[in-house]
Scaffold this motif. Structure first.
Motif, PDB file in Angstrom:
ATOM      1  N   PHE A 121       0.832  -1.217   0.000  1.00 16.06           N
ATOM      2  CA  PHE A 121       0.000   0.000   0.000  1.00 16.06           C
ATOM      3  C   PHE A 121       0.862   1.260   0.000  1.00 16.06           C
ATOM      4  CE2 PHE A 121       0.826  -1.473   4.269  1.00 16.06           C
ATOM      5  CZ  PHE A 121       1.437  -0.359   4.823  1.00 16.06           C
ATOM      6  N   LYS A 173       7.928  12.863  19.140  1.00 20.60           N
ATOM      7  CA  LYS A 173       7.018  11.719  18.893  1.00 20.60           C
ATOM      8  C   LYS A 173       7.604  10.969  17.705  1.00 20.60           C
ATOM      9  CE  LYS A 173       2.876  12.080  16.768  1.00 20.60           C
ATOM     10  NZ  LYS A 173       1.523  12.605  16.548  1.00 20.60           N
ATOM     11  N   GLY A 227       1.247   6.386  16.022  1.00 16.17           N
ATOM     12  CA  GLY A 227       0.454   5.154  15.906  1.00 16.17           C
ATOM     13  C   GLY A 227       0.710   4.317  14.671  1.00 16.17           C
ATOM     14  N   GLY A 236       2.354   1.975  11.438  1.00 17.33           N
ATOM     15  CA  GLY A 236       2.868   0.612  11.303  1.00 17.33           C
ATOM     16  C   GLY A 236       1.876  -0.445  11.746  1.00 17.33           C
ATOM     17  N   GLU A 291      -1.290  -0.958  10.563  1.00 14.91           N
ATOM     18  CA  GLU A 291      -1.995  -1.476   9.366  1.00 14.91           C
ATOM     19  C   GLU A 291      -3.204  -2.300   9.802  1.00 14.91           C
ATOM     20  OE1 GLU A 291      -0.355   0.452   8.041  1.00 14.91           O
ATOM     21  OE2 GLU A 291       1.777   0.174   8.190  1.00 14.91           O
ATOM     22  N   LYS A 303      -9.031  10.417  16.324  1.00 18.51           N
ATOM     23  CA  LYS A 303      -8.452  11.482  15.494  1.00 18.51           C
ATOM     24  C   LYS A 303      -8.748  11.273  14.008  1.00 18.51           C
ATOM     25  CE  LYS A 303      -3.999  12.734  16.269  1.00 18.51           C
ATOM     26  NZ  LYS A 303      -2.513  12.736  16.096  1.00 18.51           N
ATOM     27  N   TYR A 344       1.376  10.943   2.391  1.00 14.90           N
ATOM     28  CA  TYR A 344       0.002  10.863   1.886  1.00 14.90           C
ATOM     29  C   TYR A 344      -0.167  11.515   0.540  1.00 14.90           C
ATOM     30  CZ  TYR A 344       0.186   9.816   6.605  1.00 14.90           C
ATOM     31  OH  TYR A 344       0.604   9.257   7.762  1.00 14.90           O
TER      32      TYR A 344
HETATM   33  O1  V47 Z   1       1.676   3.085   9.073  1.00 11.31           O
HETATM   34  C1  V47 Z   1       1.013   4.497   4.262  1.00 11.31           C
HETATM   35  C2  V47 Z   1      -0.152   4.772   6.507  1.00 11.31           C
HETATM   36  C3  V47 Z   1       0.992   5.313   8.390  1.00 11.31           C
HETATM   37  C4  V47 Z   1      -0.697   4.716   2.933  1.00 11.31           C
HETATM   38  O2  V47 Z   1       0.200   8.958  15.774  1.00 11.31           O
HETATM   39  C5  V47 Z   1      -1.113   4.938   4.251  1.00 11.31           C
HETATM   40  O3  V47 Z   1      -0.438  11.014  15.679  1.00 11.31           O
HETATM   41  C6  V47 Z   1      -3.247   5.287   3.524  1.00 11.31           C
HETATM   42  O4  V47 Z   1       0.765   6.452  11.476  1.00 11.31           O
HETATM   43  N1  V47 Z   1      -2.931   5.053   2.243  1.00 11.31           N
HETATM   44  C7  V47 Z   1       1.973   6.293   9.001  1.00 11.31           C
HETATM   45  N2  V47 Z   1      -2.377   5.234   4.552  1.00 11.31           N
HETATM   46  C8  V47 Z   1       1.306   7.568   9.500  1.00 11.31           C
HETATM   47  C9  V47 Z   1       0.769   7.489  10.881  1.00 11.31           C
HETATM   48  C10 V47 Z   1       0.238   8.711  11.571  1.00 11.31           C
HETATM   49  C11 V47 Z   1      -0.260   9.780  10.854  1.00 11.31           C
HETATM   50  C12 V47 Z   1      -0.742  10.897  11.554  1.00 11.31           C
HETATM   51  C13 V47 Z   1      -0.713  10.958  12.934  1.00 11.31           C
HETATM   52  C14 V47 Z   1      -0.196   9.880  13.638  1.00 11.31           C
HETATM   53  C15 V47 Z   1      -0.136   9.941  15.120  1.00 11.31           C
HETATM   54  C16 V47 Z   1       0.264   8.734  12.963  1.00 11.31           C
HETATM   55  O5  V47 Z   1       0.503   5.820   7.153  1.00 11.31           O
HETATM   56  C17 V47 Z   1       1.513   3.960   8.013  1.00 11.31           C
HETATM   57  C18 V47 Z   1       0.426   3.476   7.086  1.00 11.31           C
HETATM   58  O6  V47 Z   1      -0.594   2.852   7.812  1.00 11.31           O
HETATM   59  N3  V47 Z   1      -0.047   4.786   5.037  1.00 11.31           N
HETATM   60  N4  V47 Z   1       0.622   4.463   2.957  1.00 11.31           N
HETATM   61  C19 V47 Z   1      -1.680   4.763   1.892  1.00 11.31           C
HETATM   62  N5  V47 Z   1      -1.377   4.504   0.617  1.00 11.31           N
END
Ligand code: V47
Ligand code: SF4
Length: 399
Positions: free
Chosen positions: A86, A154, A189, A191, A193, A303, A336
């Motif tokens: 993904f 963080k 948060g 990883g 999935e 969130k 994103y």
């Molecule tokens: O683990 C990667 C996701 C995550 C795609 O903790 C995708 O405050 C959708 O965890 N389509 C990382 N999602 C980002 C994340 C995050 C973001 C904002 C706030 C916080 C927080 C944590 O992004 C990855 C994965 O699940 N991701 N590619 C995609 N194509």
């Protein structure tokens, strides 16, 4: 009509499915719903019903408050050893020259760009590569803290921690202690999935398992520290996999109480190996927010990550269980935009975020990472507020 009246009307309704009535009763009594109930909501409940239930819980917990923070993102590299199908962001090690690999000095140059800005948090996450090891991250956290002690670090997820601790031949316990000592404040948060191996084995490119992800958070919580949890949904998983994922999180939260926020992440399909998979609809996105709010009774916050879903859906989500919109951000994350998210260059000023929240009748609160109030914007007037005047008296969406 307030959220309590709406729930009372729903309970009185003669036409509502009996299973849904029983779930609505549990919600009205503040009782926990079961995994089976959660699956029933996914299978049967329409958006208005879910909105009433989730908004009732959300307003009991937070009233009209909507939280956000001022943060910036740093991504050390977009080259990665793993091959999550993904992921639109990483460059395989074979195509390394197309990506970036920052040194500690490069990262500190980014931190220093924010020296005169009132940001409270740096969010660090990126690809997995051998040179980004325990020593590199310890030095990085230490150097950031020496430079700006009040900036909340963080950083990284169990995906990176699992890899670097294994490489250093140290246990998770030893490793997380070292990170704590180096200056790590909390874990984002990412990883997570989908934990269930039926799905994870197909999409997560060989990275840490669901159990390993949960165990690293547990150890971090046992050190008295906090973290977030995500769920990447709307791809090849079934509803039962989402229920399993949230149920595992709820069980760990019962044990440690260390999670602050649950962040559902909508799968976006541009530029990755899953481009053939259709994205979920806005209705499904809102249903998913609402169900997570109803099911995760021991999570304080839900969130919506606005750069991913766009500002309009983010505003709508505030009537479906969401109480947090992440941060102002500053066009510093590429994860994103490369996957086709609504916001190609995500960036909102504090004033824009405050207005976005006020325009749907909610109350903006700037928080720090641990949800201490930094600024309550009640009554706060910005210089050019006049152009928003017509909207400020609108009732809350759904009231
Ligand atoms: O683990 C990667 C996701 C995550 C795609 O903790 C995708 O405050 C959708 O965890 N389509 C990382 N999602 C980002 C994340 C995050 C973001 C904002 C706030 C916080 C927080 C944590 O992004 C990855 C994965 O699940 N991701 N590619 C995609 N194509
Ligand atoms: Fe690497 Fe993370 Fe992308 Fe997976 S999601 S390929 S671990 S950067």
């Amino acid at each position: 009509m307030n959220s309590e009246h709406k729930l009372a009307l729903l309970l009185d309704s003669k036409s509502l499915d009996r299973e849904l009535v029983s779930i609505a009763e549990k919600v009205s009594l503040g009782k926990r719903i079961s995994d089976e109930d959660c699956l029933t909501l996914f299978d049967k409940a329409d958006l208005p019903t879910l909105g009433i239930l989730a908004n009732y819980i959300r307003e009991n917990k937070h009233g009209d408050k909507v939280y956000f923070n001022r943060n910036f993102h740093m991504e050390p590299t977009n080259v990665c050893l793993y091959t999550c199908s993904f992921c639109s962001y990483s460059r395989l090690i074979k195509k390394r020259s197309e990506g970036w690999e920052y040194s500690l000095e490069d990262m500190m140059d980014i931190v220093k760009k924010y020296d005169d800005q009132p940001v409270t948090e740096v969010h660090i996450v990126g690809g997995v590569l051998p040179q980004y090891d325990v020593a590199f991250y310890s030095d990085l956290f230490r150097t950031i803290k020496e430079h700006r002690p009040d900036l909340h670090v963080k950083a990284l997820t169990p995906v990176e921690y699992h890899y670097i601790f294994k490489k250093a031949k140290i246990s998770y316990e030893e490793g997380m202690k070292l990170m704590d000592e180096a200056g790590l404040d909390s874990m984002p948060g990412g990883g997570a999935e989908i934990f269930h191996p039926e799905i994870r084995d197909q999409i997560a490119g060989g990275k840490c398992s669901g159990d390993e992800w949960l165990r690293i958070h547990e150890i971090w919580h046992e050190l008295g520290r906090r973290s977030n949890a995500t769920m990447l949904y709307g791809h090849i998983e079934e509803f039962r996999h989402r229920v399993h994922h949230m149920s595992e999180l709820r069980k760990l939260q019962d044990k440690t109480g260390g999670f602050q926020t649950f962040i559902p992440l909508k799968f976006r399909n541009k530029g990755n190996d899953m481009s053939h998979v259709e994205e979920s609809t806005v209705v499904e996105d809102l249903r998913n927010y609402a169900i997570s709010r109803i099911f995760l009774d021991n999570f304080d916050h839900i969130k919506a990550y606005w750069p991913m879903i766009g500002r309009d859906t983010a505003q709508l989500s505030l009537a479906f269980g969401v109480d947090d919109l992440d941060g102002t951000i500053d066009d510093t994350t590429k994860i994103y935009s490369m996957a086709g998210s609504e916001e190609q260059n995500p960036s909102l000023t504090t004033q824009q975020l405050v207005q976005m929240i006020r325009r749907v009748g909610r109350k903006p609160i700037e928080r720090d990472t641990l949800y201490n109030v930094v600024t309550d914007f009640e009554g706060h007037v910005f210089e050019d507020d006049k152009k928003y005047k017509g909207y400020l008296s609108l009732p809350v969406v759904g009231k």
